[in-house]
Scaffold this motif. Structure first.
Motif, PDB file in Angstrom:
ATOM      1  N   LYS A 127     -96.362 -41.803 -54.206  1.00  0.00           N
ATOM      2  CA  LYS A 127     -96.314 -43.239 -54.443  1.00  0.00           C
ATOM      3  C   LYS A 127     -97.190 -43.943 -53.405  1.00  0.00           C
ATOM      4  N   PRO A 128     -97.669 -45.144 -53.737  1.00  0.00           N
ATOM      5  CA  PRO A 128     -98.474 -45.871 -52.745  1.00  0.00           C
ATOM      6  C   PRO A 128     -97.754 -46.042 -51.406  1.00  0.00           C
ATOM      7  N   GLU A 129     -96.440 -46.177 -51.440  1.00  0.00           N
ATOM      8  CA  GLU A 129     -95.687 -46.355 -50.192  1.00  0.00           C
ATOM      9  C   GLU A 129     -95.618 -45.087 -49.350  1.00  0.00           C
ATOM     10  N   ASP A 130     -96.110 -43.967 -49.864  1.00  0.00           N
ATOM     11  CA  ASP A 130     -96.214 -42.744 -49.067  1.00  0.00           C
ATOM     12  C   ASP A 130     -97.477 -42.737 -48.195  1.00  0.00           C
ATOM     13  N   THR A 131     -98.337 -43.728 -48.389  1.00  0.00           N
ATOM     14  CA  THR A 131     -99.552 -43.816 -47.590  1.00  0.00           C
ATOM     15  C   THR A 131     -99.225 -43.953 -46.113  1.00  0.00           C
TER      16      THR A 131
ATOM     17  N   VAL B  62    -102.441 -42.978 -50.938  1.00  0.00           N
ATOM     18  CA  VAL B  62    -102.066 -42.909 -52.346  1.00  0.00           C
ATOM     19  C   VAL B  62    -102.470 -44.218 -53.007  1.00  0.00           C
ATOM     20  N   SER B  63    -103.347 -44.131 -53.961  1.00  0.00           N
ATOM     21  CA  SER B  63    -103.821 -45.337 -54.649  1.00  0.00           C
ATOM     22  C   SER B  63    -102.986 -45.610 -55.896  1.00  0.00           C
ATOM     23  N   SER B  64    -102.837 -46.883 -56.199  1.00  0.00           N
ATOM     24  CA  SER B  64    -102.015 -47.265 -57.369  1.00  0.00           C
ATOM     25  C   SER B  64    -102.843 -47.346 -58.640  1.00  0.00           C
TER      26      SER B  64
ATOM     27  N   GLY C 117    -104.808 -33.514 -45.792  1.00  0.00           N
ATOM     28  CA  GLY C 117    -104.669 -34.901 -46.194  1.00  0.00           C
ATOM     29  C   GLY C 117    -105.816 -35.341 -47.083  1.00  0.00           C
ATOM     30  N   GLY C 118    -105.720 -36.567 -47.581  1.00  0.00           N
ATOM     31  CA  GLY C 118    -106.789 -37.097 -48.411  1.00  0.00           C
ATOM     32  C   GLY C 118    -106.322 -38.242 -49.261  1.00  0.00           C
ATOM     33  N   LEU C 119    -107.123 -38.555 -50.266  1.00  0.00           N
ATOM     34  CA  LEU C 119    -106.860 -39.651 -51.187  1.00  0.00           C
ATOM     35  C   LEU C 119    -106.402 -39.079 -52.520  1.00  0.00           C
ATOM     36  N   VAL C 120    -105.315 -39.620 -53.037  1.00  0.00           N
ATOM     37  CA  VAL C 120    -104.779 -39.145 -54.307  1.00  0.00           C
ATOM     38  C   VAL C 120    -104.227 -40.337 -55.075  1.00  0.00           C
ATOM     39  N   GLN C 121    -104.253 -40.243 -56.390  1.00  0.00           N
ATOM     40  CA  GLN C 121    -103.680 -41.310 -57.210  1.00  0.00           C
ATOM     41  C   GLN C 121    -102.162 -41.192 -57.253  1.00  0.00           C
ATOM     42  N   ALA C 122    -101.520 -42.308 -57.496  1.00  0.00           N
ATOM     43  CA  ALA C 122    -100.068 -42.312 -57.634  1.00  0.00           C
ATOM     44  C   ALA C 122     -99.659 -41.319 -58.723  1.00  0.00           C
ATOM     45  N   GLY C 123     -98.595 -40.583 -58.436  1.00  0.00           N
ATOM     46  CA  GLY C 123     -98.132 -39.551 -59.351  1.00  0.00           C
ATOM     47  C   GLY C 123     -98.711 -38.180 -59.068  1.00  0.00           C
ATOM     48  N   GLY C 124     -99.722 -38.124 -58.231  1.00  0.00           N
ATOM     49  CA  GLY C 124    -100.367 -36.862 -57.911  1.00  0.00           C
ATOM     50  C   GLY C 124     -99.648 -36.091 -56.825  1.00  0.00           C
ATOM     51  N   SER C 125    -100.273 -34.991 -56.405  1.00  0.00           N
ATOM     52  CA  SER C 125     -99.686 -34.099 -55.408  1.00  0.00           C
ATOM     53  C   SER C 125    -100.697 -33.757 -54.325  1.00  0.00           C
ATOM     54  N   LEU C 126    -100.162 -33.465 -53.157  1.00  0.00           N
ATOM     55  CA  LEU C 126    -100.946 -32.950 -52.045  1.00  0.00           C
ATOM     56  C   LEU C 126    -100.098 -31.947 -51.292  1.00  0.00           C
ATOM     57  N   ARG C 127    -100.746 -30.991 -50.657  1.00  0.00           N
ATOM     58  CA  ARG C 127    -100.029 -30.078 -49.762  1.00  0.00           C
ATOM     59  C   ARG C 127    -100.671 -30.132 -48.389  1.00  0.00           C
ATOM     60  N   LEU C 128     -99.873 -30.478 -47.410  1.00  0.00           N
ATOM     61  CA  LEU C 128    -100.325 -30.465 -46.024  1.00  0.00           C
ATOM     62  C   LEU C 128     -99.952 -29.128 -45.379  1.00  0.00           C
ATOM     63  N   SER C 129    -100.822 -28.675 -44.508  1.00  0.00           N
ATOM     64  CA  SER C 129    -100.564 -27.446 -43.755  1.00  0.00           C
ATOM     65  C   SER C 129    -100.637 -27.752 -42.269  1.00  0.00           C
ATOM     66  N   CYS C 130     -99.886 -26.990 -41.503  1.00  0.00           N
ATOM     67  CA  CYS C 130     -99.900 -27.149 -40.052  1.00  0.00           C
ATOM     68  C   CYS C 130     -99.881 -25.757 -39.436  1.00  0.00           C
ATOM     69  N   ALA C 131    -100.971 -25.411 -38.789  1.00  0.00           N
ATOM     70  CA  ALA C 131    -101.077 -24.117 -38.127  1.00  0.00           C
ATOM     71  C   ALA C 131    -100.673 -24.255 -36.665  1.00  0.00           C
TER      72      ALA C 131
ATOM     73  N   SER D 200     -86.110 -41.349 -48.927  1.00  0.00           N
ATOM     74  CA  SER D 200     -87.188 -41.815 -49.795  1.00  0.00           C
ATOM     75  C   SER D 200     -88.054 -40.685 -50.362  1.00  0.00           C
ATOM     76  N   VAL D 201     -87.930 -39.477 -49.812  1.00  0.00           N
ATOM     77  CA  VAL D 201     -88.764 -38.380 -50.306  1.00  0.00           C
ATOM     78  C   VAL D 201     -87.950 -37.267 -50.956  1.00  0.00           C
TER      79      VAL D 201
END
Length: 121
Positions: free
Chosen positions: A87-91, A119-121, A9-23, A63-64
């Motif tokens: 999108k900011p609404e994914d926060t 997700v920041s706008s 997880g983390g902070l990302v700008q709108a339009g960006g990407s993140l990958r979450l992992s779960c072990a 929505s996703v």
């Protein structure tokens, strides 16, 4: 018992990407439907997406669709959530979950501790 630990997880700008992992550890990972939930402040926890271990059948909330992808690597006991076009609404706080049906509603369920996505706008 199944133990789940999220990361990514983390902070990302709108339009960006993140990958979450779960072990996962504990009982046989490949026996469980794996999924990701999220909970935003003041809202109920919702299922974002899930994947069945054998068929690879997936579910996504509307929505996703087209932006998020749930995948699993049974050899590594890991499930991923690739999030694109954020999108900011994914926060929300995102939780990894294990269960026995596609919607992870019934039977024994297991949860990770959660990871914040902002997700920041």
């Amino acid at each position: 018992q199944v133990q789940l630990v999220e990361s990514g997880g983390g902070l990302v700008q709108a339009g960006g990407s993140l990958r979450l992992s779960c072990a996962a550890s504990g009982r046989t990972f490949s026996n469980y439907v794996m999924g990701w939930f999220r909970q935003a402040p003041g809202k109920e926890r919702e299922l974002v997406g899930s994947v069945i271990p054998t068929s690879g059948t997936t579910y996504y909330t509307d929505s996703v669709k087209g932006r998020f992808t749930v995948s699993r690597d049974n050899a590594k006991n890991t499930v991923y959530l690739q999030m694109n076009s954020l999108k900011p609404e994914d926060t929300a706080v995102y939780y990894c979950a294990a269960g026995t049906d596609l919607y992870i509603r019934t039977g024994p369920r297991y949860w990770g501790q959660g990871t914040q996505v902002t997700v920041s706008s």
